[in-house]
Structure formats: structure tokens, C-alpha cells
Scaffold this motif. Structure first.
Motif, PDB file in Angstrom:
ATOM      1  N   VAL A 159       3.167 -21.349 -54.997  1.00 49.00           N
ATOM      2  CA  VAL A 159       2.590 -20.174 -55.680  1.00 49.00           C
ATOM      3  C   VAL A 159       1.462 -19.575 -54.832  1.00 49.00           C
ATOM      4  O   VAL A 159       1.368 -18.346 -54.667  1.00 49.00           O
ATOM      5  N   GLY A 162       2.961 -17.786 -51.932  1.00 43.52           N
ATOM      6  CA  GLY A 162       3.524 -16.513 -52.378  1.00 43.52           C
ATOM      7  C   GLY A 162       2.444 -15.502 -52.693  1.00 43.52           C
ATOM      8  O   GLY A 162       2.532 -14.329 -52.307  1.00 43.52           O
ATOM      9  N   GLY A 163       1.386 -15.952 -53.359  1.00 39.55           N
ATOM     10  CA  GLY A 163       0.285 -15.052 -53.723  1.00 39.55           C
ATOM     11  C   GLY A 163      -0.414 -14.487 -52.498  1.00 39.55           C
ATOM     12  O   GLY A 163      -0.845 -13.325 -52.490  1.00 39.55           O
ATOM     13  N   GLN A 165       0.825 -13.509 -49.835  1.00 41.74           N
ATOM     14  CA  GLN A 165       1.574 -12.375 -49.264  1.00 41.74           C
ATOM     15  C   GLN A 165       1.055 -11.033 -49.789  1.00 41.74           C
ATOM     16  O   GLN A 165       1.327  -9.991 -49.211  1.00 41.74           O
ATOM     17  N   PHE A 166       0.307 -11.077 -50.921  1.00 37.59           N
ATOM     18  CA  PHE A 166      -0.214  -9.836 -51.513  1.00 37.59           C
ATOM     19  C   PHE A 166      -1.699  -9.629 -51.185  1.00 37.59           C
ATOM     20  O   PHE A 166      -2.312  -8.689 -51.677  1.00 37.59           O
ATOM     21  N   SER A 167      -2.265 -10.520 -50.373  1.00 37.31           N
ATOM     22  CA  SER A 167      -3.707 -10.441 -50.110  1.00 37.31           C
ATOM     23  C   SER A 167      -4.042  -9.376 -49.060  1.00 37.31           C
ATOM     24  O   SER A 167      -3.187  -8.963 -48.269  1.00 37.31           O
ATOM     25  N   LYS A 170      -3.675 -10.788 -45.482  1.00 39.88           N
ATOM     26  CA  LYS A 170      -2.288 -10.769 -45.002  1.00 39.88           C
ATOM     27  C   LYS A 170      -1.927  -9.355 -44.527  1.00 39.88           C
ATOM     28  O   LYS A 170      -1.324  -9.181 -43.454  1.00 39.88           O
ATOM     29  N   ALA A 171      -2.288  -8.350 -45.326  1.00 41.18           N
ATOM     30  CA  ALA A 171      -1.961  -6.972 -44.970  1.00 41.18           C
ATOM     31  C   ALA A 171      -2.628  -6.587 -43.648  1.00 41.18           C
ATOM     32  O   ALA A 171      -2.017  -5.931 -42.794  1.00 41.18           O
ATOM     33  N   GLN A 174      -0.853  -8.536 -40.811  1.00 39.88           N
ATOM     34  CA  GLN A 174       0.502  -8.019 -40.643  1.00 39.88           C
ATOM     35  C   GLN A 174       0.474  -6.655 -39.951  1.00 39.88           C
ATOM     36  O   GLN A 174       1.269  -6.382 -39.050  1.00 39.88           O
ATOM     37  N   CYS A 210      -1.342 -14.173 -40.527  1.00 41.27           N
ATOM     38  CA  CYS A 210      -0.154 -13.536 -41.098  1.00 41.27           C
ATOM     39  C   CYS A 210       0.808 -14.573 -41.681  1.00 41.27           C
ATOM     40  O   CYS A 210       1.412 -14.349 -42.729  1.00 41.27           O
ATOM     41  N   CYS A 211       0.946 -15.711 -40.996  1.00 40.10           N
ATOM     42  CA  CYS A 211       2.075 -16.609 -41.292  1.00 40.10           C
ATOM     43  C   CYS A 211       1.711 -17.993 -41.816  1.00 40.10           C
ATOM     44  O   CYS A 211       2.612 -18.778 -42.119  1.00 40.10           O
TER      45      CYS A 211
END
Lengths: 222, 64
Positions: A159, A162-163, A165-167, A170-171, A174, A210-211
Motif C-alpha cells: 500500500v 502504491g501510495g 506513486q501519487f506523491s 515521485k512526480a 519522474q 522514482c523507483c
């Protein structure tokens, strides 16, 4: 005109641009060289995986496989080989973008190799972080597999991964990775292989941002 | 080492580093991971399936 525009014209700075901007021969040579390194690393990774297939390597295997007695040194060297296998193909657009910057300065291919080495070194060092959960779960008793908390810990890791990825972080990372020429110019540490190595490390840190969350899935599954 | 997961993640990294829609792709992955995480918590047997260990129970003890 910005430095990026000087190198790639007025088109968008995307991973695909990296493949188009260098002369075809250079693009091919770098791509093939990195893929050969990745293929060699995959060969050794598959061999190691075969020799450890009956041992606990992830949270989900606790109680279903034999305890893993692997030493710390072996874990870290296995991790490094695995990271070269998994991450080397992903660095190709960045390596091409970095080569574009080097070519503009007339630098040799040694600096490009140093850049890739710096990038992969970051992912190898990260093995120290993944070592801690490994040392913890490999020593769990078999009855931990039937505990209430093991699925909760494993599910929470998924979780959180997955969460993330919306931070915003991360943006940000990326966005940087998807503009490889801009990132190569931004991280550029100067001329020579030592500077290229440092640039590779900086790029590796962006890639890590990012990863890392997706890589954390390995703690659960592998 | 679960080769299926390793190859799968490698392909996801490859797509993330090459796709112009990488952020959207990453968010779709994020939703999938959250769903999988919740599923693992609510269906604990799924954890062993996810890791490729199966749900058949612990390995047999060695004879000494």
C-alpha cells in the motif's frame, strides 16, 4: 536559446528524443553495450535464483521455504548483480542524453561508461537498506506464516509503495527522468570520467526517488 | 529470488523510463499495488501466492 535547445533543437525533451539526437552509430553502440552488460547480469541472476529457489527470499515465502543462510557479503554482491540486470536497460535514455552533452565537449566514451557505473553504483549501495528487512524475515520461525501480522506488514508495504506513486516527490523525480537531456545538463558535474561518475550518481539518486517504492515490492515477493 | 517478479519489475522500470505517459502509468501501477496490498491483508493466503511460494504449507522437515 537554452542549453537543452542547443543540443536537441526546439522539440520536446523526452526519452525518445535521446534515441534520435545522437548519430545512429553512437546510439547503437551505447544501447548494445548497456544491453550486453544487462544480459551478463541476468545470466548470473538466473543462476543464483536457481540455486536459491527453495529458500526464503521474501516475506511471502516465510514458512513455505527453508531458512536462507546467505551471508551479508553474498547478499550485497547478489543484490548488485541483480540491480545491474534490472536497472541497466532503464538507464539507456539517460546514458544517451549524457553522451550528447559529452559529445558537445569532445569527451571520450570512458566518461559515458563512468556515468553508467555511477548510476548503477547508487542502486548497488541501496542493497544495504534492503539487507535489513532480509536479515529480519529470513530468521522468522515457520509459524510466522500463519500469524495475523505478517500479511498486514506485507500488505502495508504494498500500500505504501502504491501510495508513493501519487506523491509530489515521485512526480518530481519522474519528471526529471523523462527529460533526460535537461537532467544531464542539470546534473553535469564537469569534464572527465570522475565528473561523469558523479553525474551518474546524481542521476541514480533521481532514479532512486522514482523507483524505490516499486523495488520495495521485492521485500514482499522476492 | 522470484524471477517472475524481477522480470516484471524490470519491464515496468523500462516502460517508466521510456514512456511519455510515465507518470500516468506509475499511478495506474500505484492503484494496482494499493489494491493488491489491501487484498493481501484481507486474504492472507494470497501473500504466498503473490510470492510464488504457493499455499501448500511449510516444507517437510529433514530427517536427522
Amino acid at each position: 536559446m537554452s542549453s537543452t535547445e542547443v543540443l536537441i533543437g526546439d522539440g520536446p525533451d523526452t526519452p525518445a528524443t535521446s534515441y534520435r539526437t545522437l548519430p545512429r552509430r553512437s546510439t547503437l553502440m551505447i544501447t548494445v553495450a548497456v544491453m550486453v552488460v544487462a544480459a551478463i547480469a541476468w545470466f548470473f541472476t538466473l543462476r543464483m535464483a536457481g540455486s536459491m529457489s527453495d529458500m526464503v527470499n521474501g516475506l511471502g515465502q516465510v514458512g513455505r521455504r527453508m531458512p536462507n543462510e546467505m551471508g551479508i557479503g553474498r547478499f550485497l554482491s547478489m543484490w548488485s548483480v541483480m540491480m545491474v540486470a534490472m536497472m541497466a536497460p532503464a538507464v539507456i535514455p539517460a546514458a544517451l542524453a549524457h553522451r550528447l552533452v559529452l559529445r558537445h565537449r569532445g569527451e571520450s566514451a570512458v566518461s559515458s561508461a563512468a556515468f553508467v557505473a555511477g548510476f548503477l553504483a547508487v542502486w548497488s549501495v541501496v542493497g544495504v537498506v534492503y539487507l535489513l528487512p532480509f536479515l529480519w524475515f529470513r530468521g522468522l520461525a515457520a509459524d510466522a506464516a500463519d500469524s495475523w501480522w505478517l500479511p498486514v506488514v506485507a500488505g502495508s508495504i504494498l500500500v505504501v509503495a502504491g501510495g508513493y506513486q501519487f506523491s509530489r516527490q515521485k512526480a518530481h523525480c519522474q519528471g526529471a527522468c523523462c527529460a533526460p537531456v535537461t537532467l544531464a545538463l542539470h546534473n553535469d558535474a564537469g569534464t572527465g570520467p570522475a565528473s561523469a561518475l558523479r553525474t551518474g550518481v546524481d542521476h541514480g539518486i533521481h532514479c532512486l526517488g522514482c523507483c524505490w517504492a516499486l523495488m520495495a515490492v521485492l521485500v514482499v515477493a522476492s | 529470488m522470484n524471477i517472475v517478479w524481477m522480470i516484471g519489475l524490470s519491464l515496468l522500470f523500462l516502460v517508466e523510463k521510456h514512456s511519455p505517459k510515465a507518470l500516468t502509468f506509475g499511478r495506474v501501477l500505484g492503484v494496482a499495488l494499493v489494491v493488491l496490498g489491501v487484498a493481501v491483508v484481507t486474504q492472507p493466503d494470497l501473500l504466498h501466492t503473490v510470492s510464488g511460494a504457493g499455499a501448500e504449507g511449510p516444507p517437510p522437515m529433514e530427517m536427522r
